[in-house]
Design a protein around this motif. Structure first.
Motif, short mmCIF file in Angstrom:
data_model
loop_
_atom_site.label_atom_id
_atom_site.label_comp_id
_atom_site.label_asym_id
_atom_site.label_seq_id
_atom_site.Cartn_x
_atom_site.Cartn_y
_atom_site.Cartn_z
N ARG A 53 0.83 -1.21 0.00
CA ARG A 53 0.00 0.00 0.00
C ARG A 53 0.86 1.26 0.00
O ARG A 53 0.50 2.27 -0.62
N THR A 56 2.28 1.68 -3.60
CA THR A 56 1.29 2.13 -4.58
C THR A 56 0.85 3.56 -4.34
O THR A 56 0.08 4.12 -5.13
N LEU A 58 -0.99 4.47 -1.78
CA LEU A 58 -2.26 4.49 -1.05
C LEU A 58 -2.09 4.78 0.43
O LEU A 58 -3.04 5.16 1.10
N ALA A 77 2.35 10.42 -6.17
CA ALA A 77 1.49 9.24 -6.26
C ALA A 77 0.50 9.34 -7.42
O ALA A 77 0.21 8.33 -8.09
N GLU A 78 -0.02 10.51 -7.69
CA GLU A 78 -1.00 10.66 -8.77
C GLU A 78 -0.37 10.38 -10.13
O GLU A 78 -1.00 9.76 -10.98
N ARG A 81 -0.23 6.59 -10.75
CA ARG A 81 -1.47 5.81 -10.77
C ARG A 81 -1.72 5.11 -12.11
O ARG A 81 -2.14 3.95 -12.13
N TYR A 86 -3.03 -3.12 -9.69
CA TYR A 86 -3.09 -3.59 -8.31
C TYR A 86 -4.20 -4.62 -8.21
O TYR A 86 -5.36 -4.33 -8.46
N TYR A 110 -9.72 4.01 -17.36
CA TYR A 110 -8.41 4.30 -17.95
C TYR A 110 -8.52 4.96 -19.33
O TYR A 110 -7.56 4.97 -20.10
#
Length: 310
Positions: A53, A56, A58, A77-78, A81, A86, A110
């Motif tokens: 987590r 990723t 999160l 993090a964005e 993505r 995951y 997506y």
């Protein structure tokens, strides 16, 4: 950590996550090569899911540096993505949608629209052997079928990095083998895969792995190197009344662990014992012994102080 080597998809230094007084992940250092399949091996509660987590984006780490595909986390993090997939242990798609409807929904997330989206969904339905079930509700699928659908959804956008959190815990051995063949196909095409598991046979399939216990990395390397560099000697004992012998041996300081395998007792003897065969012969009262090749489970036991995964 402002930059990363192009050779590594994931690099961490001192990655730590605390929940109050509980340290779930403790100073975890990783360097995972691009295009490889890397495993987290350990029992439930050892920190595997918490680490994933954080990787990723999160979950924010308490401390430490994290770089994934050139992105510094959690700040970027964005940007990460769209480049990762995951797949969680629990089936996370919609039970009341069909296989095709689930994949269409993921495609829309997506931005796979129109003919491009339809073509990609058709490709995945064929690749994962779901052609005859595409109108079946996902909630009525078997464990293996749900697993294939979940992997199709996680890879629909062709991610550079795929995270799999104990993905085969609810499927039979045949489906597990088929699933791993798909993972090697993805790895061969350049996808980096991080998979957590508590199955020894799965961990042995990884190019490299880390053994985790109580949030701490106890060992890492290729399965072959880990087995070759164990600090114990593994000897199997044959004969009768193995339960009594087991209880006797496990009380000896020379023995790290014992485990019965059918009609044999597998004994792990510390490497500071100069002649382990001679020492064991004096303990077994006429039973036959044989030094054997270490297994990955033996590595786990030796790395975690005699505890077995499960």
């Amino acid at each position: 950590m402002s930059s990363k080597s192009a050779d590594f998809a994931i690099e961490t230094h001192g990655m730590t996550r605390k929940f109050g007084d509980l340290t779930a992940v403790n100073n975890l250092d990783l360097a995972i090569p691009s295009g490889s399949i890397y495993g987290f091996l350990g029992p439930n509660g050892c920190g595997k899911s918490t680490a994933i987590r954080m990787l990723t984006g999160l979950l924010i780490p308490t401390s430490g540096d994290i770089n994934v595909l050139g992105n510094v986390l959690p700040q970027q993090a964005e940007a990460l993505r769209m480049r990762i997939g995951y797949m969680t242990q629990k089936f996370s798609l919609y039970d009341n949608l069909t296989i095709r409807e689930n994949l269409n929904f993921v495609a829309s997330i997506y931005d796979f629209h129109g003919q491009i989206g339809k073509q990609r969904v058709n490709e995945l339905i064929a690749l994962y052997g779901l052609e005859n079930r595409e109108k079946q509700m996902a909630g009525s699928l078997s464990g293996g079928q749900k697993q294939r659908l979940a992997l199709a959804a996680a890879t629909l956008h062709r991610p550079d990095l795929l995270f799999l959190d104990e993905p085969t815990s609810a499927v039979d051995p045949e489906n597990r083998r088929e699933f791993w063949e798909r993972l090697f196909d993805l790895s061969d095409s350049g996808t980096t895969i991080l998979v957590s598991t508590h199955y020894m046979d799965e961990a042995e399939r990884c190019h490299a792995l880390a053994i985790l216990e109580n949030g701490i990395k106890r060992a890492d390397g290729t399965p072959k190197s880990l087995m070759e560099n164990m600090k114990v000697t593994v000897i199997e004992v044959s004969g009768g009344d193995l339960r009594t012998l087991k209880n006797h041996l496990v009380a000896q300081p020379e023995v790290l662990s014992t485990a019965q395998l059918g009609t044999r007792l597998r004994v792990l003897i510390h490497d500071w014992v100069t002649d382990p065969e001679q020492w064991l012969t004096q303990q077994i009262h006429g039973r036959s012994i044989e030094r054997v090749r270490p297994s990955l489970e033996d590595v786990f036991v030796a790395s975690t102080g005699g505890h077995r995964v499960g």
